[in-house]
Design a protein around this motif. Sequence first.
Motif, short mmCIF file in Angstrom:
data_model
loop_
_atom_site.label_atom_id
_atom_site.label_comp_id
_atom_site.label_asym_id
_atom_site.label_seq_id
_atom_site.Cartn_x
_atom_site.Cartn_y
_atom_site.Cartn_z
N VAL A 4 13.61 -5.50 23.18
CA VAL A 4 12.26 -4.79 22.55
C VAL A 4 11.43 -5.48 22.22
N GLN A 5 11.80 -6.86 21.37
CA GLN A 5 10.16 -7.45 21.27
C GLN A 5 10.12 -8.01 22.25
N ARG A 6 11.20 -8.90 23.20
CA ARG A 6 10.58 -9.56 24.35
C ARG A 6 9.08 -8.29 25.19
N VAL A 7 10.02 -7.46 25.30
CA VAL A 7 8.52 -6.56 25.76
C VAL A 7 7.26 -6.21 24.75
N GLU A 8 7.48 -6.92 23.51
CA GLU A 8 6.15 -5.77 22.59
C GLU A 8 5.59 -8.15 22.77
N LEU A 9 5.96 -8.49 23.55
CA LEU A 9 5.14 -9.98 23.23
C LEU A 9 4.78 -9.92 24.23
N ALA A 10 5.45 -9.64 25.41
CA ALA A 10 4.78 -9.91 26.95
C ALA A 10 3.68 -8.94 26.38
N LEU A 11 3.22 -7.86 26.27
CA LEU A 11 2.58 -6.06 26.11
C LEU A 11 1.30 -7.45 25.41
N ARG A 12 1.05 -8.03 24.50
CA ARG A 12 0.60 -8.30 23.84
C ARG A 12 0.61 -9.60 23.58
N LEU A 13 0.85 -10.77 24.63
CA LEU A 13 0.30 -11.88 25.65
C LEU A 13 -0.81 -11.44 26.75
N LYS A 14 -0.73 -10.30 26.76
CA LYS A 14 -1.90 -9.73 28.36
C LYS A 14 -3.17 -9.14 27.55
N GLY A 15 -2.57 -8.69 26.64
CA GLY A 15 -3.44 -7.79 25.94
C GLY A 15 -4.17 -6.59 25.99
N LEU A 16 -2.44 -5.88 26.44
CA LEU A 16 -2.20 -4.75 26.72
C LEU A 16 -1.65 -3.92 25.74
N ASP A 17 -2.81 -2.97 25.44
CA ASP A 17 -2.79 -1.58 24.24
C ASP A 17 -1.01 -0.51 24.82
N TYR A 18 -0.60 -0.67 23.70
CA TYR A 18 0.16 0.72 24.02
C TYR A 18 0.93 1.72 22.84
N ASP A 19 1.66 2.79 22.74
CA ASP A 19 1.97 3.21 21.81
C ASP A 19 3.56 3.37 21.70
N TYR A 20 3.89 2.87 20.56
CA TYR A 20 5.56 2.29 20.17
C TYR A 20 5.88 3.44 19.54
N VAL A 21 7.17 4.11 20.27
CA VAL A 21 8.40 4.90 19.57
C VAL A 21 9.05 4.29 19.36
N GLU A 22 9.51 4.55 17.81
CA GLU A 22 10.83 3.92 17.36
C GLU A 22 12.36 5.16 17.53
N GLU A 23 12.76 4.24 18.44
CA GLU A 23 14.37 5.42 18.73
C GLU A 23 15.04 5.07 16.80
#
Lengths: 233, 237
Positions: free
Chosen positions: B19-38
């Motif tokens: 999951v952290q890989r995806v968060e790193l990628a999104l943030r590096l690209k400057g993208l906003d996202y909703d995070y849902v904890e499962e």
Amino acid sequence: MAAKEDLQLLGLAVSPFAIRVRIALNLKGVSYENLEQNLMDKSELLLKSNPVHKKVPVLIHGGKPICESLVILQYVDEVWTAAPSILPAEPYNRAVARFWAGFVDDKLFPSMVGILKATTEEERAAKVSETLAAMGKLEEAFAERASGKPFFGGDSIGYVDLALGSTLIWLEAVRRMFGVAFIDAGETPLLAAWAERFREAEAANGELPDADIAVEFGRTLQARWAAASAAAN
Amino acid sequence: MAGGGDELKLLGMWASPYVQRVELALRLKGLDYDYVEEDLGNKSEFLLASNPVHKKVPVLIHNGKPVCESSVIVQYIDEAFAGTGPNLLPADSHERAAARFWAAFNDDTLKKASEQALRGKTEEEKAEGKKKAAEALEKLEGGLRDCSKGKPFFGGDTVGYVDVMLGATLGWVRATDQMQGRKMFDPATTPLLAAWAERFVELDVAKAVLPDVEKLIELAKMRHAQAAAAAAAAQAS
């Protein structure tokens, strides 16, 4: 006319990972030197070109090696941009293709190899179930994604077709060895029809050896694993 | 394009390096996202519907369409948002192949060896795992040398695909280092990797995404206790 390139493929006739690269190069109309390897006596060139894994396939382009079959497929697609494309153009469709190719390599293929490796009937039965389940998911994927087209890739062979199609000789080999059909007109009708089309495609022609060659190779592998296990105990 | 009409939702779990890989990628690209904890012990209908094949996190849902498998998701982010933020994969085909190779190496070879070293069923198996892991790390050191060409990251001057894929594991690497009293990226045997790891965890994006080492250690202890209890119960009955 096939383009002339400084291109060699270190492969093995019976390796699905090498088969998929050969078919991809055929699709692109690229000519290359096919260097069949002997995995029991690895060549200097193989060891030098793939020092990390010492495995086939390795594509050597302009003297520079590329390793790992799915990495090679993407490289081929990116360098030889003439139609047909191996991966779709649209990012979401590319993601779906990568997902299913990954599924073939991470789920289907290891389960199938597990059938060969199993040392008890129980273990074998479990691996057979796993393999059948994986084929079931691929059948569903084809139903959902192909939308009436002949291949996962649409009108022509694509990334997932290459990944799955290259394992066909091994699925058949395992069927001959253990009597279980993994592609079956009754259970997986779409994949059965797809498999026929794949085998008959021009690009695949000549790249799919008879399954008996895989059976022989499979028996050699089993003997090797048994010997290694005996030596360890 | 980013912002505007794009809806990005990430189904995740706070301790998962995938999951952290995806968060790193999104943030590096400057993208906003909703995070849902499962709650992975009680997976939501939405997760099961979004990833019916594996039923796992991460799942990235972009404008309602799910993308699964961390390596697939990170490449998707790079391609779908090609005009936004830095590119994670290099431009040169051969370098792209090398990046994909080393990301796969980390997930297949290094991970398998590390798991055997930690969770091998016998002391012999564990020792074999340790040896394989040491060999894998040496190879990865070579990979870093080749990819970075003297620059700080696998991606060169900036964080790239391999940095994201490997960097996301640094939470657990540090937690395991502490629990086991060892250093996975040993400066004596893998100096480039050790320096890279120190550098990576200091990045703002890493500090924002990687979980607290203390919390990971607590989770590991809890899981260990649960496993031990389950084993004891199985033996007793």
